[in-house]
Design a protein around this motif. Structure first.
Motif, PDB file in Angstrom:
ATOM      1  N   PHE A  17      62.075  73.152  40.073  1.00  0.00           N
ATOM      2  CA  PHE A  17      60.744  72.698  40.425  1.00  0.00           C
ATOM      3  C   PHE A  17      59.640  73.378  39.632  1.00  0.00           C
ATOM      4  O   PHE A  17      58.477  73.126  39.862  1.00  0.00           O
ATOM      5  CB  PHE A  17      60.521  72.879  41.922  1.00  0.00           C
ATOM      6  CG  PHE A  17      61.442  72.022  42.730  1.00  0.00           C
ATOM      7  CD1 PHE A  17      61.444  70.653  42.569  1.00  0.00           C
ATOM      8  CD2 PHE A  17      62.335  72.578  43.625  1.00  0.00           C
ATOM      9  CE1 PHE A  17      62.298  69.846  43.296  1.00  0.00           C
ATOM     10  CE2 PHE A  17      63.189  71.774  44.352  1.00  0.00           C
ATOM     11  CZ  PHE A  17      63.172  70.408  44.190  1.00  0.00           C
ATOM     12  N   SER A  18      60.003  74.255  38.698  1.00  0.00           N
ATOM     13  CA  SER A  18      58.982  74.862  37.849  1.00  0.00           C
ATOM     14  C   SER A  18      58.704  73.915  36.688  1.00  0.00           C
ATOM     15  O   SER A  18      58.999  74.194  35.539  1.00  0.00           O
ATOM     16  CB  SER A  18      59.456  76.221  37.330  1.00  0.00           C
ATOM     17  OG  SER A  18      60.657  76.062  36.599  1.00  0.00           O
ATOM     18  N   GLN A  19      58.186  72.734  37.025  1.00  0.00           N
ATOM     19  CA  GLN A  19      57.958  71.699  36.031  1.00  0.00           C
ATOM     20  C   GLN A  19      56.593  71.872  35.379  1.00  0.00           C
ATOM     21  O   GLN A  19      55.634  72.285  36.008  1.00  0.00           O
ATOM     22  CB  GLN A  19      58.052  70.325  36.684  1.00  0.00           C
ATOM     23  CG  GLN A  19      59.401  70.046  37.312  1.00  0.00           C
ATOM     24  CD  GLN A  19      59.444  68.668  37.920  1.00  0.00           C
ATOM     25  OE1 GLN A  19      58.944  67.722  37.332  1.00  0.00           O
ATOM     26  NE2 GLN A  19      60.028  68.544  39.089  1.00  0.00           N
ATOM     27  N   THR A  25      49.732  63.431  34.780  1.00  0.00           N
ATOM     28  CA  THR A  25      50.770  62.923  33.883  1.00  0.00           C
ATOM     29  C   THR A  25      51.883  62.248  34.678  1.00  0.00           C
ATOM     30  O   THR A  25      52.409  61.213  34.275  1.00  0.00           O
ATOM     31  CB  THR A  25      51.351  64.062  33.026  1.00  0.00           C
ATOM     32  OG1 THR A  25      50.293  64.714  32.328  1.00  0.00           O
ATOM     33  CG2 THR A  25      52.358  63.533  32.018  1.00  0.00           C
ATOM     34  N   GLU A  26      52.227  62.832  35.817  1.00  0.00           N
ATOM     35  CA  GLU A  26      53.246  62.239  36.688  1.00  0.00           C
ATOM     36  C   GLU A  26      52.832  60.826  37.108  1.00  0.00           C
ATOM     37  O   GLU A  26      53.626  59.882  37.035  1.00  0.00           O
ATOM     38  CB  GLU A  26      53.430  63.121  37.918  1.00  0.00           C
ATOM     39  CG  GLU A  26      54.423  62.591  38.936  1.00  0.00           C
ATOM     40  CD  GLU A  26      54.451  63.410  40.215  1.00  0.00           C
ATOM     41  OE1 GLU A  26      54.974  62.901  41.220  1.00  0.00           O
ATOM     42  OE2 GLU A  26      53.930  64.546  40.221  1.00  0.00           O
ATOM     43  N   ALA A 205      57.668  62.083  41.613  1.00  0.00           N
ATOM     44  CA  ALA A 205      58.713  62.193  40.591  1.00  0.00           C
ATOM     45  C   ALA A 205      59.130  63.642  40.372  1.00  0.00           C
ATOM     46  O   ALA A 205      58.342  64.573  40.577  1.00  0.00           O
ATOM     47  CB  ALA A 205      58.219  61.593  39.273  1.00  0.00           C
ATOM     48  N   VAL A 206      60.382  63.810  39.971  1.00  0.00           N
ATOM     49  CA  VAL A 206      60.875  65.093  39.481  1.00  0.00           C
ATOM     50  C   VAL A 206      61.383  64.870  38.060  1.00  0.00           C
ATOM     51  O   VAL A 206      61.717  63.741  37.681  1.00  0.00           O
ATOM     52  CB  VAL A 206      61.997  65.668  40.374  1.00  0.00           C
ATOM     53  CG1 VAL A 206      61.484  65.960  41.780  1.00  0.00           C
ATOM     54  CG2 VAL A 206      63.200  64.732  40.426  1.00  0.00           C
ATOM     55  N   PHE A 207      61.458  65.964  37.295  1.00  0.00           N
ATOM     56  CA  PHE A 207      61.800  65.849  35.878  1.00  0.00           C
ATOM     57  C   PHE A 207      62.825  66.898  35.478  1.00  0.00           C
ATOM     58  O   PHE A 207      62.927  67.966  36.093  1.00  0.00           O
ATOM     59  CB  PHE A 207      60.536  65.994  35.022  1.00  0.00           C
ATOM     60  CG  PHE A 207      59.499  64.941  35.297  1.00  0.00           C
ATOM     61  CD1 PHE A 207      59.547  63.718  34.655  1.00  0.00           C
ATOM     62  CD2 PHE A 207      58.492  65.162  36.231  1.00  0.00           C
ATOM     63  CE1 PHE A 207      58.616  62.736  34.928  1.00  0.00           C
ATOM     64  CE2 PHE A 207      57.555  64.185  36.514  1.00  0.00           C
ATOM     65  CZ  PHE A 207      57.603  62.970  35.858  1.00  0.00           C
ATOM     66  N   SER A 208      63.572  66.584  34.431  1.00  0.00           N
ATOM     67  CA  SER A 208      64.524  67.537  33.880  1.00  0.00           C
ATOM     68  C   SER A 208      63.773  68.696  33.240  1.00  0.00           C
ATOM     69  O   SER A 208      62.586  68.587  32.905  1.00  0.00           O
ATOM     70  CB  SER A 208      65.430  66.859  32.841  1.00  0.00           C
ATOM     71  OG  SER A 208      64.656  66.319  31.779  1.00  0.00           O
ATOM     72  N   GLY A 214      63.482  61.682  34.175  1.00  0.00           N
ATOM     73  CA  GLY A 214      62.770  61.784  35.437  1.00  0.00           C
ATOM     74  C   GLY A 214      63.379  60.892  36.496  1.00  0.00           C
ATOM     75  O   GLY A 214      64.231  60.035  36.218  1.00  0.00           O
ATOM     76  N   CYS A 215      62.923  61.097  37.724  1.00  0.00           N
ATOM     77  CA  CYS A 215      63.420  60.320  38.864  1.00  0.00           C
ATOM     78  C   CYS A 215      62.350  60.278  39.943  1.00  0.00           C
ATOM     79  O   CYS A 215      61.791  61.310  40.319  1.00  0.00           O
ATOM     80  CB  CYS A 215      64.695  60.962  39.407  1.00  0.00           C
ATOM     81  SG  CYS A 215      65.238  60.338  41.010  1.00  0.00           S
ATOM     82  N   TYR A 216      62.032  59.082  40.428  1.00  0.00           N
ATOM     83  CA  TYR A 216      61.212  58.925  41.627  1.00  0.00           C
ATOM     84  C   TYR A 216      61.847  57.840  42.477  1.00  0.00           C
ATOM     85  O   TYR A 216      62.901  57.300  42.126  1.00  0.00           O
ATOM     86  CB  TYR A 216      59.758  58.597  41.272  1.00  0.00           C
ATOM     87  CG  TYR A 216      59.530  57.362  40.431  1.00  0.00           C
ATOM     88  CD1 TYR A 216      59.274  56.126  41.000  1.00  0.00           C
ATOM     89  CD2 TYR A 216      59.531  57.442  39.033  1.00  0.00           C
ATOM     90  CE1 TYR A 216      59.041  54.997  40.228  1.00  0.00           C
ATOM     91  CE2 TYR A 216      59.308  56.317  38.248  1.00  0.00           C
ATOM     92  CZ  TYR A 216      59.063  55.097  38.851  1.00  0.00           C
ATOM     93  OH  TYR A 216      58.837  53.981  38.084  1.00  0.00           O
ATOM     94  N   LEU A 217      61.273  57.538  43.626  1.00  0.00           N
ATOM     95  CA  LEU A 217      61.834  56.511  44.495  1.00  0.00           C
ATOM     96  C   LEU A 217      60.808  55.413  44.736  1.00  0.00           C
ATOM     97  O   LEU A 217      59.593  55.642  44.646  1.00  0.00           O
ATOM     98  CB  LEU A 217      62.272  57.102  45.844  1.00  0.00           C
ATOM     99  CG  LEU A 217      63.466  58.045  45.817  1.00  0.00           C
ATOM    100  CD1 LEU A 217      63.004  59.485  45.696  1.00  0.00           C
ATOM    101  CD2 LEU A 217      64.340  57.874  47.058  1.00  0.00           C
TER     102      LEU A 217
END
Length: 255
Positions: A17-19, A25-26, A205-208, A214-217
């Motif tokens: 989570f230290s993105q 930007t998200e 979203a979360v990111f690599s 990335g991934c969101y729902l």
């Protein structure tokens, strides 16, 4: 041993989570890719443009029906249906030159709240026990849930979502307007309009760690009083974020 596993799991969560991608930007990345995903969703009229997924699936189904139908009169009926469908696709193409598809959506980016069922994927042992089954989808596509093999890296993004600690964030719906789509709050006039999508929510979203995946729902109405929700996978390619695939959330959270 359990203590060591727990500490490693927490360390991974903190690292994940230290993105470096900020909220603005998200939002921009979600805006860019959500319309691409909607182009594949059968609830969207744009899915039936001739370059898009809905059109291709319908054409393939007609071709398959023809291949297995020996009766010439029935073949004629199938060919007529296929011609009618092509005319419909042409009509959609013409209309979307001057018309937008309305997407009815809540004006909040929601933080995904994982709900455990018969297993709790926040517990490392349960996660590892389930990992083999996820690999069957992501590395082998055994049940053909994807159009192609998407790769193991996206499993880690699901894990980030399960552990996500972010907050709900309101946003201006019109700021998501792009290409064929315009967004507005839910209303009662959507159900019978083929140029309206009864969506529900979009999630944070979360990111690599390298910022390339990335991934969101996203959730939407998929039946009478029924909500379907999917993980939306995206990637950065040649400096642009693109939609990759969706994955039903019930496989993860059993909701």
């Amino acid at each position: 041993m359990k203590l060591i596993l727990s500490l490693l799991f927490l360390s991974f969560a903190q690292l994940s989570f230290s993105q470096s991608i900020d909220l603005a930007t998200e939002r921009s990345i979600i805006r860019e890719t959500l319309c691409q995903y909607l182009n594949t969703n059968p609830n969207s009229a744009a899915s039936y443009l001739k370059a898009n997924k809905g059109y291709q699936l319908m054409k393939d189904s007609y071709k398959m029906a023809l291949a297995f139908e020996p009766d010439s009169s029935k073949q004629k009926a199938i060919n007529k249906e296929m011609s009618d469908f092509d005319r419909y696709a042409d009509s959609v193409t013409l209309q979307l030159q001057n018309k937008k598809i309305t997407v009815q959506l809540a004006d909040t980016l929601y933080a995904y709240q994982y709900v455990a069922g018969s297993r709790n994927l926040k517990i490392e042992k349960d996660w590892q026990d389930n990992y083999t089954y996820l690999l069957d989808d992501f590395q082998k596509n055994k049940l053909h849930r994807f159009d192609t093999i998407v790769g193991e890296a996206y499993i880690d993004l699901i894990k980030q979502q399960i552990l996500y600690k972010g907050e709900n964030v309101p946003f201006e719906l019109s700021s998501f307007d792009r290409e064929h789509y315009q967004y507005q709050k839910k209303a009662a006039d959507c159900e019978k309009n083929e140029f309206c999508v009864q969506a529900d929510k979009v999630y944070r979203a979360v990111f690599s760690s390298d910022g390339t995946k990335g991934c969101y729902l996203f959730s939407f109405l998929c039946g009478e009083n029924k909500i379907c929700r999917s993980f939306i996978f995206i990637k950065k390619e040649n400096g642009r974020w693109i939609y990759v695939a969706e994955y039903p959330s019930w496989i993860i959270d059993e909701v």
